[in-house]
Design an enzyme around this catalytic site. Sequence first.
Site, short mmCIF file in Angstrom:
data_model
loop_
_atom_site.label_atom_id
_atom_site.label_comp_id
_atom_site.label_asym_id
_atom_site.label_seq_id
_atom_site.Cartn_x
_atom_site.Cartn_y
_atom_site.Cartn_z
N CYS A 1 34.76 41.79 37.91
CA CYS A 1 33.68 42.76 37.94
C CYS A 1 32.46 42.19 38.65
CB CYS A 1 33.35 43.19 36.52
SG CYS A 1 34.75 43.95 35.70
N LYS B 1 45.61 38.38 55.23
CA LYS B 1 45.90 37.13 54.52
C LYS B 1 47.40 36.82 54.49
CE LYS B 1 41.82 36.70 51.63
NZ LYS B 1 41.29 36.60 50.24
N SER C 1 33.71 33.82 53.76
CA SER C 1 33.34 33.30 52.43
C SER C 1 34.56 32.85 51.63
CB SER C 1 32.58 34.37 51.64
OG SER C 1 33.45 35.45 51.31
N ASN C 2 35.78 33.15 52.11
CA ASN C 2 36.99 32.69 51.43
C ASN C 2 37.27 31.21 51.69
OD1 ASN C 2 38.76 35.70 52.47
ND2 ASN C 2 37.53 35.39 50.63
N LEU C 3 36.79 30.73 52.86
CA LEU C 3 37.30 29.44 53.36
C LEU C 3 36.79 28.24 52.57
CD1 LEU C 3 37.16 30.14 57.20
CD2 LEU C 3 39.08 30.40 55.62
N ASP D 1 42.81 38.57 40.14
CA ASP D 1 41.42 38.41 39.75
C ASP D 1 40.94 39.58 38.91
OD1 ASP D 1 41.44 40.40 41.57
OD2 ASP D 1 40.00 39.51 42.97
#
Length: 393
Positions: free
Chosen positions: A307, A205, A188-190, A249
């Site tokens: 959050c 990473k 899901s990072n890509l 983040d």
Amino acid sequence: MSPSGAEVLRQIKSRIAEVDPSEVHELRRQGAVVIDVRQDDERAAGHIPGAHHVPKSHLETRIESVVPDKSVPVILYCASGVRSAWAARTLIEDLGYERVHSMVGGFTLWKDRGHEVEVPRVMSAEQRERYSRHLLLNEVGAEGQQKLLDAKVLLLGAGGLGSPAALYLAAAGVGTLGIVDDDVVDLSNLQRQVIHNSERVGVAKVDSAEQTINALNPDVKVIKHRLRLGPENIMGVLDGYDVVVDGLDNFPTRYLLNDASVRLRIPVVSAAILGFDGQLSVFKPYEGPCYRCLFPVPPPAELAPSCGANGVLGVLPGTMGLLQATEVIKLILDVGNPAIGRLLMYDALGATMDEVKIRRDPDCPICSRDPDEISDEEMGVFPDYEAFCAGVH
Ligand SMILES: [Zn+2]
């Protein structure tokens, strides 16, 4: 009958101020700018430290970007003092500069008298080709490129913001890139973390980023910090870096980063993203506001991106991460007008960029004080630290 060359030179010299090499330090202390008007190859063999380089043949087109204020005193030098005298006349008579000096005896006399000389390191043929588009820029050039190669930049996170920032800083030839990240690549990072790829799902990473950077530019040394930043390690991790790229983040770590960077006097280029909106500012300790001046208290937990998983347009961190990389390069080169004391707000849907001025808070709990007064225990502490995110996690 036209006057001889020697006579013309004598006449020119009578109209400009000549200074002895021994007077240069004092004039500089009073604000004079030293300009080397020699050719590139002459300068490569050594020059006066801190002197700007504007070859005589480019004087008319370049001098105003180096010395915009024509009332500022200028000292020109060449190899022997002849070309600089001619150049001084051009500055006075054609370009309207008011206080122009030519250094007698030029660089040869400067060196013979034993004054300090700086010899620029030489770039390899491969580097000259790799960075050729930088070398063509007056604001970068060979000296700027060397500054980039010498620079140490720390990226907090090899995620959405850190990926594009790291890629372009590596391409630009920033010589040392530190990367802090304790996570592994997830599918899901890509959608946005372009320094990683499909084959590296499950890989740390920091390792994935290192592989990509090494393949892009062998000039770049990658320092991997596979850890989570906390009060116990942040001072040690940050120490020695010239600039920090904040791709964090979560707010608690942002406060911690702020406090540590103020103590260490390291500028932080900070960005935040949510949905279709991005924000960016440069926090340069004691020259502009710090993060706590801007956000004395964190926003409500439900608005905090840390959050829970929030949606983000995949290209948005690309845009914001590259704005961060741009600010980093400007800070390293000391060119342009960095976003210090300004919060840039990018609205991707509206295609607008707004900005608000932010000021130093004279009562800021961190940057209103001397860095030595800030203790380890105070770092990263803010009123509702414990309660923060409690309702969401
Ligand atoms: Zn502050």
